[in-house]
Scaffold this motif. Structure first.
Motif, PDB file in Angstrom:
ATOM      1  N   GLY A   1       0.937  -0.855   0.249  1.00  0.00           N
ATOM      2  CA  GLY A   1       0.149   0.325  -0.311  1.00  0.00           C
ATOM      3  C   GLY A   1       0.772   1.092   0.183  1.00  0.00           C
ATOM      4  N   ARG A   2       2.239   1.555   0.037  1.00  0.00           N
ATOM      5  CA  ARG A   2       3.609   2.468   0.465  1.00  0.00           C
ATOM      6  C   ARG A   2       3.004   2.963  -1.051  1.00  0.00           C
ATOM      7  NH1 ARG A   2       7.975   0.935   3.668  1.00  0.00           N
ATOM      8  NH2 ARG A   2       8.826   2.317   2.481  1.00  0.00           N
ATOM      9  N   GLY A   3       3.933   4.122  -1.129  1.00  0.00           N
ATOM     10  CA  GLY A   3       3.477   5.171  -2.378  1.00  0.00           C
ATOM     11  C   GLY A   3       4.623   4.458  -3.147  1.00  0.00           C
ATOM     12  N   ASP A   4       5.703   3.984  -2.363  1.00  0.00           N
ATOM     13  CA  ASP A   4       7.191   3.849  -2.319  1.00  0.00           C
ATOM     14  C   ASP A   4       7.848   2.880  -3.248  1.00  0.00           C
ATOM     15  OD1 ASP A   4       6.926   3.484  -0.240  1.00  0.00           O
ATOM     16  OD2 ASP A   4       8.896   3.479   0.401  1.00  0.00           O
ATOM     17  N   VAL A   5       6.999   1.552  -2.706  1.00  0.00           N
ATOM     18  CA  VAL A   5       7.674   0.611  -3.372  1.00  0.00           C
ATOM     19  C   VAL A   5       6.043  -0.107  -4.963  1.00  0.00           C
ATOM     20  CG1 VAL A   5       6.997  -2.182  -2.684  1.00  0.00           C
ATOM     21  CG2 VAL A   5       7.430  -0.547  -1.182  1.00  0.00           C
ATOM     22  N   THR A   6       7.190  -0.813  -5.778  1.00  0.00           N
ATOM     23  CA  THR A   6       6.329  -1.147  -6.351  1.00  0.00           C
ATOM     24  C   THR A   6       6.236  -2.899  -6.589  1.00  0.00           C
ATOM     25  OG1 THR A   6       6.480   0.741  -7.786  1.00  0.00           O
ATOM     26  CG2 THR A   6       6.722  -1.176  -9.334  1.00  0.00           C
ATOM     27  N   VAL A   7       5.703  -3.336  -7.038  1.00  0.00           N
ATOM     28  CA  VAL A   7       5.012  -4.197  -6.963  1.00  0.00           C
ATOM     29  C   VAL A   7       5.168  -5.184  -8.179  1.00  0.00           C
ATOM     30  CG1 VAL A   7       5.019  -7.012  -6.239  1.00  0.00           C
ATOM     31  CG2 VAL A   7       6.484  -5.390  -5.292  1.00  0.00           C
ATOM     32  N   LEU A   8       5.164  -5.766  -8.959  1.00  0.00           N
ATOM     33  CA  LEU A   8       4.911  -5.574 -10.907  1.00  0.00           C
ATOM     34  C   LEU A   8       4.113  -7.683 -10.653  1.00  0.00           C
ATOM     35  CD1 LEU A   8       6.142  -3.126 -12.945  1.00  0.00           C
ATOM     36  CD2 LEU A   8       4.237  -3.011 -11.771  1.00  0.00           C
ATOM     37  N   LEU A   9       3.034  -7.455 -10.793  1.00  0.00           N
ATOM     38  CA  LEU A   9       3.126  -8.818 -11.221  1.00  0.00           C
ATOM     39  C   LEU A   9       2.695  -9.184 -12.850  1.00  0.00           C
ATOM     40  CD1 LEU A   9       0.185  -9.877  -8.334  1.00  0.00           C
ATOM     41  CD2 LEU A   9       2.803 -10.020  -8.370  1.00  0.00           C
ATOM     42  N   ALA A  10       3.305 -10.349 -13.524  1.00  0.00           N
ATOM     43  CA  ALA A  10       2.605 -11.129 -14.279  1.00  0.00           C
ATOM     44  C   ALA A  10       2.107 -12.046 -14.159  1.00  0.00           C
ATOM     45  CB  ALA A  10       4.490 -11.316 -15.345  1.00  0.00           C
TER      46      ALA A  10
END
Length: 166
Positions: free
Chosen positions: A47-56
């Motif tokens: 939920g943090r704006g500085d964390v990016t996790v992208l799922l394929a």
């Protein structure tokens, strides 16, 4: 007909999926004992704006992920995107999933023209070739880590004779 691979941002509701994938890469690298994050912590991190996790995903099934944290780079005075993990499950490798994840991360970085920076183990020649095909530069550097169990004893009154910062 094969299903299309989709890339999407993970959110707090994806905590279980992300946790599973992180544990898979840690096991693959022999680092399972270092994964201590909980599902509640994942919900908070996702939920943090500085964390990016992208799922394929293909047909709703997770194939892999890329994760990164936006952070300050003190030498440049700008933010960078520090890539933490790129993981593609064995069943989805050599099908363009890793490339799709990296390009999706590049789109995130491109909004603010952020440098993307990451580490690769010296013996992981396959990953190094993959990153070079994407145009990434490879630079040799030794990465150091200082765990609390190593530095805390040095801070004891018997060991630490230096004044604390004001």
């Amino acid at each position: 007909m094969t299903e299309t691979v989709t890339i999407r941002a993970a959110g707090p509701a994806d905590a279980t999926t992300v946790d599973t994938l992180v544990r898979e890469i840690a096991a693959h690298e022999g680092d399972s004992e270092h994964v201590t994050v909980t599902l509640d912590a994942w919900r908070g991190l996702l939920g943090r704006g500085d964390v990016t996790v992208l799922l394929a995903e293909r047909a709703g099934e997770p194939l892999g992920y890329v994760s990164a944290v936006r952070r300050a780079h003190l030498w440049s005075g700008r933010d960078i995107l520090a890539l933490d993990d790129l993981w593609v499950r064995a069943s989805a490798r050599d099908a363009g999933v890793g490339r799709a994840l990296m390009l999706a991360l590049a789109r995130v970085a491109a909004k603010d023209r952020l440098v993307i920076r990451w580490e690769v183990k010296p013996g992981n020649a396959g990953a190094q070739r993959f990153y070079q095909r994407l145009g990434a530069g490879l630079y040799t550097k030794v990465i150091a880590g200082w765990r609390p169990e190593s530095y805390l004893p040095l801070l004891s009154p018997e060991q630490d004779r230096t004044p604390a910062p004001a």
